[in-house]
Design a protein around this motif. Structure first.
Motif, PDB file in Angstrom:
ATOM      1  N   TYR A   1      22.795  29.303  27.121  1.00  0.00           N
ATOM      2  CA  TYR A   1      23.435  29.641  28.402  1.00  0.00           C
ATOM      3  C   TYR A   1      22.524  29.282  29.579  1.00  0.00           C
TER       4      TYR A   1
ATOM      5  N   LEU B   1      22.890  30.591  33.381  1.00  0.00           N
ATOM      6  CA  LEU B   1      22.800  32.011  33.731  1.00  0.00           C
ATOM      7  C   LEU B   1      21.458  32.410  34.328  1.00  0.00           C
TER       8      LEU B   1
ATOM      9  N   VAL C   1      24.347  38.035  29.354  1.00  0.00           N
ATOM     10  CA  VAL C   1      25.112  37.147  28.475  1.00  0.00           C
ATOM     11  C   VAL C   1      26.476  37.749  28.158  1.00  0.00           C
TER      12      VAL C   1
END
Length: 264
Positions: free
Chosen positions: A216, A219, A256
């Protein structure tokens, strides 16, 4: 009153402080990358430790044993002045409330939480106060289906990092708020169970951090959090108080999960 005014002034200049803290993290991370680089050997050396079986014994007092070396680390942070520590603490508390409860913390609540930390309370304790009160309980009661991506991540996280079976069928009956609380709690329990072997904690945290940084990348807003070099996360975990390892885990996991709930 003077304390509240002082904290309010710090909050007003919060963006500047956040930039300063981000720069400190980024400089440290850049230096680590410069020294160590990104090598295949890092992933082969820093692997997940054996995942211990967490003892669910209400009478056990092992978790309260603070004599292990990991409770004594973090000299650089501990040697900061009170004012310097406050900048980090305020930035942490603002982010914690935003990530855990999806709300901006009021000045009054911020002062109260900061006072807890400065009176010897822990970051983990502040987190627990946020997820065990009536407000969070009401969030858990919302009838809000969890996304498939959130359920997949939870099952994979449980299997890989906790050696627990979080079945999708069981988890699908819970909403985001319950799933976040349960999985974070099990992660914190595992960190406590590994407290007698700090090297295992560093390895676990490093692999977890590298995995989510890789999966990810959008992020993470600092070089430290976005680093896909396990050694960077390992070295950071070696250098800070145990409570900061725990608080980074809390924030990363909630970040997340919040993101994945919005993905269909």
């Amino acid at each position: 009153m003077r304390f509240i005014l002082f904290v309010s002034c710090l909050v007003i200049s919060g963006q500047t402080q956040a930039l300063e803290i981000k720069e400190l993290f980024d400089k440290a991370t850049s230096k680590l990358h410069e020294i160590m680089g990104e090598t295949k050997e890092v992933k082969e050396t820093i692997t997940l430790p054996p995942i211990v079986q967490v003892k669910e014994n209400a009478t056990s007092i092992e978790v309260y044993n603070k004599s292990a070396p990991i409770y004594k680390q973090g000299k650089k942070f501990n040697d900061l002045t009170l004012e310097q520590k406050r900048k980090f603490r305020i930035a942490f508390l603002q982010e914690l409330n935003r990530i855990v409860r999806s709300e901006e913390v009021s000045n009054e609540k911020l002062v109260s939480q900061l006072n807890v930390l400065e009176q010897g309370g822990t970051r983990e304790g502040v987190y627990r106060s946020l997820v065990l009160d009536q407000v969070y309980s009401s969030l858990e009661s919302y009838e809000e289906p969890s996304s498939d991506k959130l359920l997949d991540f939870t099952a994979n996280f449980g299997e890989k990092f906790l050696r627990r079976n979080f079945s999708k069928d069981a988890m699908s009956k819970l909403n985001l708020w319950s799933i976040k609380r349960i999985t974070t709690e099990k992660g914190l329990e595992l960190l406590d169970a590994m407290n007698s072997n700090e090297q295992h904690i560093y390895r676990w945290y490093a692999v977890f951090s590298e995995n989510i940084a890789t999966a990810y990348p959008s992020l993470w807003k600092t070089k430290l959090r976005s680093s896909t070099n396990r050694l960077v996360h390992y070295k950071w975990a070696q250098s800070v108080p145990f409570q900061q390892i725990k608080s980074e885990f809390i924030i990363k996991l909630h970040t997340v999960m919040n993101f994945l709930q919005g993905q269909n």
